[in-house]
Design an enzyme around this catalytic site. Sequence first.
Site, PDB file in Angstrom:
ATOM      1  NE  ARG A 198      97.188  12.254 -47.331  1.00  0.00           N
ATOM      2  CZ  ARG A 198      98.065  13.155 -47.787  1.00  0.00           C
ATOM      3  NH1 ARG A 198      98.574  13.068 -48.990  1.00  0.00           N
ATOM      4  NH2 ARG A 198      98.420  14.173 -47.027  1.00  0.00           N
TER       5      ARG A 198
ATOM      6  CG  HIS B 134     105.923  19.926 -51.276  1.00  0.00           C
ATOM      7  ND1 HIS B 134     105.199  20.501 -50.256  1.00  0.00           N
ATOM      8  CD2 HIS B 134     105.307  18.748 -51.534  1.00  0.00           C
ATOM      9  CE1 HIS B 134     104.201  19.704 -49.914  1.00  0.00           C
ATOM     10  NE2 HIS B 134     104.247  18.636 -50.684  1.00  0.00           N
TER      11      HIS B 134
ATOM     12  CG  ASP C  51     103.694  15.453 -52.999  1.00  0.00           C
ATOM     13  OD1 ASP C  51     103.166  16.490 -52.552  1.00  0.00           O
ATOM     14  OD2 ASP C  51     104.342  14.668 -52.289  1.00  0.00           O
TER      15      ASP C  51
ATOM     16  CE  LYS D   6     105.099  14.767 -48.843  1.00  0.00           C
ATOM     17  NZ  LYS D   6     104.886  15.792 -49.870  1.00  0.00           N
TER      18      LYS D   6
ATOM     19  CE1 TYR E  79      99.136   9.823 -43.824  1.00  0.00           C
ATOM     20  CE2 TYR E  79     101.270  10.906 -43.647  1.00  0.00           C
ATOM     21  CZ  TYR E  79      99.988  10.851 -44.174  1.00  0.00           C
ATOM     22  OH  TYR E  79      99.585  11.820 -45.052  1.00  0.00           O
TER      23      TYR E  79
ATOM     24  NE  ARG F 137     103.764  15.533 -44.517  1.00  0.00           N
ATOM     25  CZ  ARG F 137     103.779  16.740 -43.990  1.00  0.00           C
ATOM     26  NH1 ARG F 137     104.656  17.059 -43.055  1.00  0.00           N
ATOM     27  NH2 ARG F 137     102.936  17.672 -44.396  1.00  0.00           N
TER      28      ARG F 137
ATOM     29  CB  CYS G 181      97.297  23.950 -50.567  1.00  0.00           C
ATOM     30  SG  CYS G 181      97.473  24.563 -48.904  1.00  0.00           S
TER      31      CYS G 181
ATOM     32  CB  SER H 101     100.682  19.094 -46.972  1.00  0.00           C
ATOM     33  OG  SER H 101     102.071  18.950 -46.938  1.00  0.00           O
TER      34      SER H 101
HETATM   35  C1  OXD Z   1     102.070  15.878 -47.903  1.00  0.00           C
HETATM   36  C2  OXD Z   1     101.795  14.773 -48.852  1.00  0.00           C
HETATM   37  O1  OXD Z   1     101.802  15.721 -46.696  1.00  0.00           O
HETATM   38  O2  OXD Z   1     102.061  14.946 -50.050  1.00  0.00           O
HETATM   39  O3  OXD Z   1     102.567  16.920 -48.359  1.00  0.00           O
HETATM   40  O4  OXD Z   1     101.337  13.689 -48.429  1.00  0.00           O
HETATM   41 MN    MN Z   2     103.051  16.815 -50.421  1.00  0.00          MN
END
Ligand code: OXD
Ligand code: MN
Length: 580
Positions: free
Chosen positions: A365, A227, A276, A207, A198, A70, A251, A249
């Site tokens: 990913r 989130h 998410d 998002k 991306y 991002r 974590c 993100s």
């Molecule tokens: C983030 C994702 O960047 O979920 O938070 O991809």
């Molecule tokens: Mn996320």
Amino acid sequence: MTTTNEALRQWVDETAALTKPDRIHWCDGSDAEYAGLVRLMLERGDLLPLNAETYPGCHLHRSDPTDVARVEHLTFVCTPDREEAGPNNNWMAPADAHRRMDGLFAGCMRGRTLYVIPYCMGPIDSPYARCGVEITDSPYVVANMKLMTRMGRAALQRIEREGRFVRGLHSTGDLNPERRFIMHFPHELLIQSVGSGYGGNALLGKKCHALRIASWQARQEGWLAEHMLILELESPAGEKHYLAAAFPSACGKTNLAMLIPPVTMPGWKVRTLGDDIAWLHFDADGVLRAINPESGYFGVVPGTNARTNRNAFDMIRRDTIFTNVAVNAENEPWWEDKDAQQPVIDWRGQPYSPGKGPAAHPNSRFTVAARQNPSYSPLADDPAGVPISAIIFGGRRRELAPLVYQARDWRHGVLIGASVASETTAAATGEVGVTRRDPMAMKPFCGYHFGDYWGHWLAMGGRSTRLPQIFHVNWFRQDRNGRFLWPGFGDNLRVLRWIVDRCAGRVGANETPIGFLPHARDLDLQGLTVEPAVLDSLLAVDAASWRQEMQSIGDYFAGFGERVPAGLSEEHRRVLTALG
Ligand code: OXD
Ligand code: MN
């Protein structure tokens, strides 16, 4: 296929007139359509085949090397009034943003197909779900949206019934970072994204819609778009609790949502509803209910293995799109910490050489349908969502934050959420490992002024007498030598168990100025060796360090000026005073 919705038809026509595609394809969401897209991408080299015997239905996508995360510095909220977007967002005046984007979109789809993707965020028949339409020129985006959302014919039917939808226009453009922008126009329920393929920049349902636009709508309408993962925890006695947890993100939301209980905790079960995003609404009885607007996962690959996340490891053995991983000699996807095998080709498609950095990109990913998750809960499809017992905030903090603590009440919980800080990760472009404030893990995703957002959270607390309990966790404490103090992963269930014990009023706690901490005896540590001194540090509250922390939180809040709600400032003062 076309539509009876006049506004949609008109928008598609106008977009086609601007972007000049060779063809227009209305997505029906069928498996045949997905198979056709995969064939097309294989022919064009946008997808590469992987070992069809060991990884059936799996493909590799290599992105442009400058387009791997991002881009928060190129992401804008375009409200008529700059103040509304707040210091937490980049802002551009809507007219300027439109002028700039129209210039970039002009003719950008020449030689390409314009895909129209009607999608529904949430179970298709849920009153809490919302629809959108993404227009894109990227077959990779269409294929990902098929895995991540309920897209196609049924979504279009709902749009035609309701007449309301969020518009998202995306083009990969020329992938030049100089011409890359992710723009949000909340007042127009519109997203425009150019120059990136991306996930977080291009899969606009995720998002852009389900967090930035939805958080703005949620404030107008009295709900929360967060989130957060959603999981079900079932005890050996069959007691079930639903927990929602917000971490920044990369974590470990996906790992926690798919947690496998340690063998020493027989009878406990964790099932995944989402990894998410959660949309939270009060029902008529004042119970906060959560739905996951997504139906797939776009997860970080490195570090996924049979020990850290067996469910994800098994889940991505078939019908998965891998983005920016390496491959081994068997043409299987490979990433750091996967297994003892060696990578042969790195994520850029070059022969692997250890001197050139990691074989898989740290933000590589997987995209996969949620139903493939062995711990998938069918309640993810329940239109009524699930009742939330606890909201958990957390971050990646080497020091200070204890393993777990509980807020005194909702208002204190909002302070804890607003104070979340975490070390940055590879999920966004920028320096990694720097501690930054990330309130409610929404720093990159809140579509309006944080002060108003905290005010909205506080106001939500006044709407029910059956509020969830609020907690904070930190799995990432380290000793002086950089070793983690807590084993994490499956053993995090021990902390979740304490959390539900607290929700059920079964255990007491240590009252401290920062909240309630567990008595060591109440943590289920059977089968786990933790030195008493280590447990002490995990459960310690150092008043001097916390005073400093609270002062730095106060400075941070001050940056949001007058819009910081009085309730939050009062709560902050209360904790600071309690720290002495
Ligand atoms: C983030 C994702 O960047 O979920 O938070 O991809
Ligand atoms: Mn996320």
